[in-house]
Design a protein around this motif. Structure first.
Motif: not given
Length: 107
Positions: A1-3, A5-7, A9
């Motif tokens: 999930m964090l990846q 969001m980073q993707q 952004q």
């Protein structure tokens, strides 16, 4: 999930960068048109300067004509003064008998 969001952004940053580039490139045709009008603006400025110089030269010519007319009138006044002065002096000399004691009409 964090990846994810980073993707997301990173993709937003990439799209913002592309949008900025497109915005910057959108002003290029306008700049080209303005630079094309630049010589025309210079010609208008030159025409304005030419009109002002023409007016100045016209004024100088009018002043020169006025000075010439004044000089002509002064010359004529001097000429008439000399002619009439000589005539009146001659008439005065005739009337007085040319410097004799008696006028010419008196015996």
């Amino acid at each position: 999930m964090l990846q994810a969001m980073q993707q997301a952004q990173a993709e937003q940053m990439q799209q913002a960068s592309l949008g900025g580039q497109f915005l910057q490139q959108s002003y290029t045709p306008q700049a080209a048109l303005l630079s094309a009008f630049s010589p025309a603006l210079n010609v208008a400025s030159m025409a304005d300067v030419a009109r002002r110089q023409q007016g100045e030269f016209g004024l100088e010519a009018a002043l020169a004509n006025l000075q010439g007319a004044i000089g002509q009138q002064t010359g004529l006044a001097n000429l008439y003064g000399s002619v009439y002065g000589g005539l009146l002096s001659g008439i005065g000399g005739l009337l007085t008998g040319g410097g004799k004691d008696k006028p010419w009409w008196m015996p």
